[in-house]
Enzyme design. Structure first.
Site, short mmCIF file in Angstrom:
data_model
loop_
_atom_site.label_atom_id
_atom_site.label_comp_id
_atom_site.label_asym_id
_atom_site.label_seq_id
_atom_site.Cartn_x
_atom_site.Cartn_y
_atom_site.Cartn_z
N TYR A 74 -2.36 11.63 1.84
CA TYR A 74 -3.17 11.75 0.62
C TYR A 74 -3.09 13.15 0.04
O TYR A 74 -3.18 13.34 -1.18
CB TYR A 74 -4.61 11.36 0.92
CG TYR A 74 -4.76 9.88 1.18
CD1 TYR A 74 -5.13 9.01 0.17
CD2 TYR A 74 -4.51 9.35 2.45
CE1 TYR A 74 -5.25 7.64 0.39
CE2 TYR A 74 -4.61 7.98 2.68
CZ TYR A 74 -4.99 7.14 1.65
OH TYR A 74 -5.08 5.79 1.88
N HIS A 89 -6.94 -7.09 -0.35
CA HIS A 89 -5.87 -6.11 -0.25
C HIS A 89 -4.95 -6.34 0.95
O HIS A 89 -3.76 -6.04 0.88
CB HIS A 89 -6.50 -4.71 -0.17
CG HIS A 89 -5.53 -3.59 -0.13
ND1 HIS A 89 -4.58 -3.40 -1.11
CD2 HIS A 89 -5.36 -2.58 0.76
CE1 HIS A 89 -3.87 -2.31 -0.83
NE2 HIS A 89 -4.32 -1.80 0.31
N ASP A 98 0.85 -1.18 0.00
CA ASP A 98 0.00 0.00 0.00
C ASP A 98 0.90 1.25 0.00
O ASP A 98 1.85 1.31 -0.78
CB ASP A 98 -0.95 -0.08 1.21
CG ASP A 98 -2.07 0.94 1.20
OD1 ASP A 98 -3.06 0.74 0.48
OD2 ASP A 98 -1.93 1.95 1.91
#
Length: 295
Positions: free
Chosen positions: A217, A272, A105
């Site tokens: 982000y 994931h 990730d």
């Protein structure tokens, strides 16, 4: 939370001040070093099942990313070039010049930048379940019928990028929010056990925890520019691209072939959160790759 090696000995905890941030990290095992980098919204606890599978063969170093877990909540510095430098300096502080590198990730995005900046230090790279900004991540954030049908609509990329509002909306509801979010990205939601939820909620509900996550982000466009610049020189170390059948899948290998010369890929039949859904299978691929064997 109890994290052990293959001998049932507790991991060793430490802290180091590097690159302007105080990082928390764990170490276990002996031998050549392997650096394990977690993603979001997780912490180093994500690797708890993988650690004892690697420690018979390697010394593992497992840090918390800046602003996450028990590492310092810094006001800035969350672009992946800088985060990668945090980890490069941590390995220097621990006396490891050369090492194997595993990232999943956002930890994979940091691992790519670390490998690009320090190709002489990264012996092998495992790039797991992440789309690099500038190489497709933005496309996953769009509201499209295909993204919604595939359960890989990364709406949170846009949500977290909005200044101040995510912190306000998630604050006080961390358990409900993160329990849903982490399990939604799995194929086997029961793999995310109550102790993991407790640990992630503990860290992300601490003062500034959600803000620091969002800052990662909010640096996405900067990351995209950095990745495109870094990719002008392809990685030359061997790369294993690990995808999950029920999340990012083949896109892992596709993008690595755009930025690296020596790439092999594997897709596991899970979701994931591979280190929690299929740790034995995952560690087996790591060990065979590290040994130079084909997956």
């Amino acid at each position: 939370m109890r994290i052990i090696d293959h001998n049932d000995d507790l991991v060793r905890h430490g802290r180091a001040y590097v690159n302007g941030v105080r990082l928390h990290y764990m170490t276990a095992g002996e031998g050549d070093p392997v650096l394990l980098l977690h993603g979001v919204p997780k912490t180093s606890y994500h690797w708890r099942h993988v650690i004892p599978l690697l420690t018979p063969h390697y010394r593992v170093v497992v840090p918390d990313m800046r602003g996450l877990g028990d590492s310092q909540h810094t006001p800035d510095g969350y672009d992946m070039r800088n985060v990668g430098e945090d980890f490069a300096q941590l390995m220097s502080e621990l006396g490891h010049h050369a090492f194997r590198l595993v990232g999943e990730d956002w930890g994979a995005a940091a691992a790519y930048q670390l490998a690009a900046a320090h190709p002489d230090r990264v012996q092998q790279l495992v790039y797991q379940e992440m789309i690099l900004p500038g190489y497709g991540l933005e496309d996953y954030s769009f509201l499209t019928a295909e993204n919604v049908r595939s359960f890989v609509w990364l709406w949170h990329i846009n949500f977290y990028s909005v200044p101040e509002f995510p912190e306000m909306l998630i604050g006080g509801k961390e358990r409900e929010y993160f329990s849903y979010f982490i399990k939604h990205e799995t194929h086997d939601p029961t793999a995310i056990t109550p102790d993991a939820i407790d640990e992630y909620v503990r860290c992300y509900s601490s003062p500034g925890g959600v803000r620091c996550m969002c800052e990662i982000y909010r640096a996405t466009l900067t990351d995209a520019d950095q990745n495109r610049e870094a990719a002008k020189t392809k990685l030359t170390m061997p790369v294993l691209a690990v995808g999950s059948e029920h999340f990012i899948g083949a896109d892992n290998e596709r993008q690595m072939r755009e930025v690296a010369d020596d790439v092999r890929g594997v897709i596991l039949p899970w979701g994931h959160q591979l280190a929690e859904e299929s740790p034995k299978e995952l560690a087996g691929h790591y060990l065979r790759f590290f040994a130079g064997e084909a997956s």
